[in-house]
Design a protein around this motif. Sequence first.
Motif, PDB file in Angstrom:
ATOM      1  N   MET A   1     -14.067  16.697 -35.235  1.00 28.11           N
ATOM      2  CA  MET A   1     -14.226  15.652 -36.257  1.00 28.11           C
ATOM      3  C   MET A   1     -15.424  14.768 -35.877  1.00 28.11           C
ATOM      4  SD  MET A   1     -11.417  12.906 -37.702  1.00 28.11           S
ATOM      5  CE  MET A   1     -10.654  12.603 -36.137  1.00 28.11           C
ATOM      6  N   ASP A   2     -16.305  14.489 -36.848  1.00 30.43           N
ATOM      7  CA  ASP A   2     -17.413  13.575 -36.554  1.00 30.43           C
ATOM      8  C   ASP A   2     -17.070  12.182 -37.089  1.00 30.43           C
ATOM      9  OD1 ASP A   2     -17.787  13.650 -39.267  1.00 30.43           O
ATOM     10  OD2 ASP A   2     -19.593  14.871 -39.203  1.00 30.43           O
ATOM     11  N   ASP A   3     -17.995  11.231 -36.849  1.00 31.95           N
ATOM     12  CA  ASP A   3     -17.721   9.844 -37.233  1.00 31.95           C
ATOM     13  C   ASP A   3     -17.441   9.713 -38.724  1.00 31.95           C
ATOM     14  OD1 ASP A   3     -18.219   9.299 -34.638  1.00 31.95           O
ATOM     15  OD2 ASP A   3     -20.067   8.164 -34.959  1.00 31.95           O
ATOM     16  N   ALA A   6     -14.017  10.879 -39.631  1.00 36.48           N
ATOM     17  CA  ALA A   6     -13.003   9.937 -39.146  1.00 36.48           C
ATOM     18  C   ALA A   6     -12.956   8.710 -40.056  1.00 36.48           C
ATOM     19  CB  ALA A   6     -13.320   9.527 -37.714  1.00 36.48           C
ATOM     20  N   ALA A  17      -7.084   7.953 -37.364  1.00 35.55           N
ATOM     21  CA  ALA A  17      -8.416   8.566 -37.328  1.00 35.55           C
ATOM     22  C   ALA A  17      -9.428   7.629 -36.654  1.00 35.55           C
ATOM     23  CB  ALA A  17      -8.880   8.899 -38.743  1.00 35.55           C
ATOM     24  N   HIS A  19      -9.005   6.205 -33.979  1.00 34.29           N
ATOM     25  CA  HIS A  19      -8.935   6.469 -32.537  1.00 34.29           C
ATOM     26  C   HIS A  19     -10.184   7.233 -32.083  1.00 34.29           C
ATOM     27  CE1 HIS A  19      -6.502   8.172 -28.911  1.00 34.29           C
ATOM     28  NE2 HIS A  19      -7.334   7.211 -28.553  1.00 34.29           N
ATOM     29  N   HIS A  20     -10.607   8.168 -32.909  1.00 32.69           N
ATOM     30  CA  HIS A  20     -11.805   8.953 -32.599  1.00 32.69           C
ATOM     31  C   HIS A  20     -13.007   8.019 -32.391  1.00 32.69           C
ATOM     32  CE1 HIS A  20     -15.181  11.760 -33.284  1.00 32.69           C
ATOM     33  NE2 HIS A  20     -15.637  10.818 -34.074  1.00 32.69           N
ATOM     34  N   GLN A  23     -12.513   5.838 -29.188  1.00 31.06           N
ATOM     35  CA  GLN A  23     -12.677   6.647 -27.984  1.00 31.06           C
ATOM     36  C   GLN A  23     -14.150   6.981 -27.734  1.00 31.06           C
ATOM     37  OE1 GLN A  23     -10.269  10.159 -28.161  1.00 31.06           O
ATOM     38  NE2 GLN A  23      -9.381   9.705 -26.173  1.00 31.06           N
ATOM     39  N   ARG A  24     -14.851   7.236 -28.793  1.00 38.15           N
ATOM     40  CA  ARG A  24     -16.256   7.644 -28.655  1.00 38.15           C
ATOM     41  C   ARG A  24     -17.143   6.483 -28.208  1.00 38.15           C
ATOM     42  NH1 ARG A  24     -20.212  10.612 -32.980  1.00 38.15           N
ATOM     43  NH2 ARG A  24     -21.939  10.763 -31.537  1.00 38.15           N
TER      44      ARG A  24
ATOM     45  N   TRP B  69      -7.623   1.294 -27.192  1.00 38.30           N
ATOM     46  CA  TRP B  69      -6.790   1.786 -28.297  1.00 38.30           C
ATOM     47  C   TRP B  69      -5.357   1.267 -28.211  1.00 38.30           C
ATOM     48  CZ3 TRP B  69      -7.403   3.299 -32.944  1.00 38.30           C
ATOM     49  CH2 TRP B  69      -6.387   3.976 -33.624  1.00 38.30           C
TER      50      TRP B  69
END
Lengths: 174, 151
Positions: A1-3, A6, A17, A19-20, A23-24, B69
Amino acid sequence: MDDADAIRRCWEGDTDAFHHVVQRYQRRALAHARVLTGNDADAADAAQDAFLDAFRHLDRFDVTREFYPWFYVLLRNRCFKHRARAQEGSAVALIDAAAPEPSGSREALQDLRRALDRLDAGDRELIVLKHLDGWTYDELAGRIGIPRGTVMSRLYYARQRLQSLLLGEAGGGG
Amino acid sequence: MTTSSRRSCDEIRMAALARLDGEAADLAPSEIEAHAMGCEPCRTELARLADLHRDLGRVDYEELDVDLWRGLRPRLAASAPHAPARDVRAIVALTGALVAWRLAQLLLDWPAPVVNSIVPLALVVVVLWRLTGDPFAIRVSSHQLQEKGAS
């Protein structure tokens, strides 16, 4: 999945979503926040608040553009608010107190980090974004909201002040 | 040193640093070099700044190992974002389509009476579908499902 995927999923109500995105970018956001706030606790709070701001305003984000430059403006605002609240807390932005004893050229590097930590937050931000993140003058101008010529002069004076601090470090032994 | 020559030195140093940064400077390299040749303070300062520039390239961030998070997730739940102006776009499109349909009726005296009623209704359904998903879906809350399961 890219930005973009998400963020589209966030628009559709899929909170997880995001979270991606967190996290990145959290590592970079925390590092920048620490430079701007001067301490770990405020950095973590400011970064978390900035991610929340970003999530709340995702409808204003253009998914064809990069996320971090847009986010950085929010992060910067949050950091300034936290810094104002913290009233000049202890500065440990780029140096870990538990770092091992320096030697030789590492000592010079340690002096440089100490001097960076003693810089005014505005100077430190410019130098760090320029030298650690490699942002161009145009990127700095766009993301900090000042003209390119001002970036050039502020960077110059910031490095001069850093140089003076370093000479003080070397002369006074830190 | 006079104020004007100091300003000139600053301009030279700024331009030299911009070049070190890989950026375009207002002054030509030859102009910077010519000035530095005849200005001892600038030569010294530029040498120091070049060293600093090199050293700054070796500094890196200290890692801050925090998982944002965990604290963020509960705060996000109350802040769901919306797709950008999706609702507004759909409503504007519906309005435009209905007005166009009405104009076509008036100007062309074209569709049959049954179609006159069905087409606008179909347009409304399509827009509702886009805004809310299936407008005919029966939505049951988890609370109702639990009650049903208990009974």
